[in-house]
Enzyme design. Sequence first.
Site, mmCIF file in Angstrom:
data_model
loop_
_atom_site.group_PDB
_atom_site.id
_atom_site.type_symbol
_atom_site.label_atom_id
_atom_site.label_comp_id
_atom_site.label_asym_id
_atom_site.label_seq_id
_atom_site.Cartn_x
_atom_site.Cartn_y
_atom_site.Cartn_z
ATOM 1 N N ARG A 1 -193.898 -27.498 -2.537
ATOM 2 C CA ARG A 1 -192.971 -28.615 -3.131
ATOM 3 C C ARG A 1 -193.855 -27.866 -4.225
ATOM 4 N NH1 ARG A 1 -193.970 -30.616 1.298
ATOM 5 N NH2 ARG A 1 -195.778 -28.686 1.329
ATOM 6 N N THR A 2 -194.730 -27.349 -4.771
ATOM 7 C CA THR A 2 -195.182 -26.762 -5.654
ATOM 8 C C THR A 2 -194.447 -25.794 -6.165
ATOM 9 O OG1 THR A 2 -197.508 -27.854 -5.598
ATOM 10 C CG2 THR A 2 -196.881 -26.590 -7.554
ATOM 11 N N LYS B 1 -203.945 -4.170 -6.016
ATOM 12 C CA LYS B 1 -204.432 -3.468 -6.318
ATOM 13 C C LYS B 1 -205.512 -3.675 -6.936
ATOM 14 C CE LYS B 1 -200.048 -1.161 -7.087
ATOM 15 N NZ LYS B 1 -198.926 -0.543 -8.014
ATOM 16 N N ARG C 1 -201.051 -20.634 -9.693
ATOM 17 C CA ARG C 1 -201.539 -21.192 -9.071
ATOM 18 C C ARG C 1 -202.288 -20.245 -7.640
ATOM 19 N NH1 ARG C 1 -200.055 -25.153 -3.549
ATOM 20 N NH2 ARG C 1 -199.889 -26.288 -5.330
ATOM 21 N N HIS D 1 -205.208 -30.008 -10.096
ATOM 22 C CA HIS D 1 -204.051 -30.044 -9.631
ATOM 23 C C HIS D 1 -203.182 -30.996 -10.548
ATOM 24 C CE1 HIS D 1 -199.975 -29.146 -7.834
ATOM 25 N NE2 HIS D 1 -200.601 -29.537 -6.605
HETATM 26 C C1 NCD Z 1 -201.640 -30.465 -2.471
HETATM 27 C C2 NCD Z 1 -201.883 -29.624 -3.164
HETATM 28 O O1 NCD Z 1 -201.693 -27.965 -3.263
HETATM 29 O O2 NCD Z 1 -203.025 -29.217 -3.636
HETATM 30 N N1 NCD Z 1 -200.319 -29.848 -1.960
HETATM 31 C C3 NCD Z 1 -198.895 -29.990 -3.102
HETATM 32 O O3 NCD Z 1 -199.593 -29.438 -3.960
HETATM 33 N N2 NCD Z 1 -198.172 -30.833 -3.092
HETATM 34 C C4 NCD Z 1 -202.096 -30.161 -1.567
HETATM 35 C C5 NCD Z 1 -202.298 -30.152 -0.006
HETATM 36 O O4 NCD Z 1 -201.991 -29.244 0.099
HETATM 37 O O5 NCD Z 1 -203.747 -30.974 1.035
#
Ligand code: NCD
Length: 353
Positions: free
Chosen positions: A51-52, A80, A101, A129
């Site tokens: 999703r992100t 590397k 991320r 997040h």
């Molecule tokens: C979440 C995450 O990556 O923290 N997912 C997301 O970004 N929608 C939740 C999860 O991974 O459980």
Amino acid sequence: MRHLIDFGDLTREEWDELYHRASRIMDVPAQFTDACHGKIAANLFYEPSTRTNFSFQTAMMRLGGNFFGFSDPNSSSVSKGESLKDTIKMVSGYSDVVVLRTPWEGSAKAASLYSHVPVINAGDGGHMHPTQTMADLTTITRLRGGVDGLTFGLCGDLKNGRTVHSLIKALAKFRDVKFILISPEELALPEYMRAFLTENGMPFVEVTSMEEYIPQLDVLYMTRVQQERFADPADYERLRGVYVLTRKKLTSAKPDMLVLHPLPRVDEITVDVDDDPRAAYFQQARFGMFARMALLADLAHQPRFEQIDAVEIGTKPVCSNPRCITQTDRYLPPLVKKNAGKDYCAFCDAQLR
Ligand code: NCD
């Protein structure tokens, strides 16, 4: 706002402005098709994401902008041995905004020290997040008309679930919000988050039963037990499936309660819940794209930071959290923040001992 590392970086006014922009984007998308024309995002995903990553990509496309990046660090020079600092210096020379991320707590803050363009934290380990929180707040505001006065049940892995931490940070900006924190003791909220709740006068109780508290809730925020954060797989096996929301359990819930989940779901919500009108998690994922559009339309237009202040070079970390970015990237400065007479790591928020 220069970067979005933690939801605390936003004032309530800035959030309201972002929400109104996200709403306008949903209502009159044609007005925004060129909002990022000529702009480029760097999407650096050192950890898996559906999703992100996809919503940041589609957000940029819908705004008429472009993006590049990786969703597997093994396909870049990271494999590397390139440091986060060097990667950020490079990509911020090519892009107008960096979306990051990683599994390392505090990495977005670390990146912001060296980036020539705004950094957006798309998840730093089990820490924060904030753009998921933008999706959460957009969903609640659109579907319930507002956030003030609601009782939130946060359920599952409150220790490692970064979405929960960011959501609590954000809810401090609203009025009369109450929390029922539902988790096994081993997965309870970290100390720095509990301190945050207390300091901000936000009422909370910590409980272990979901069923007992469902009738009181306006929002039930389910989370996945974060398998990838467990050092011992046996602990994960013992704790997974500890809370499972079923259609039957929803019979005692308020008729307008919202069931939210950042997704991916594993086994904590059965599929028969999906058709209940209170289940809002798929909508939540879509709202996340509009919220990210609102954010990119702002940050991608910030003037480039040509001069970056020199940063003191660290020699050894002051923080002992094994998942803190300062453990692996040893050049980072030993930044400390003080709160109520205690010292916390300025990257990952762990209390210093
Ligand atoms: C979440 C995450 O990556 O923290 N997912 C997301 O970004 N929608 C939740 C999860 O991974 O459980």
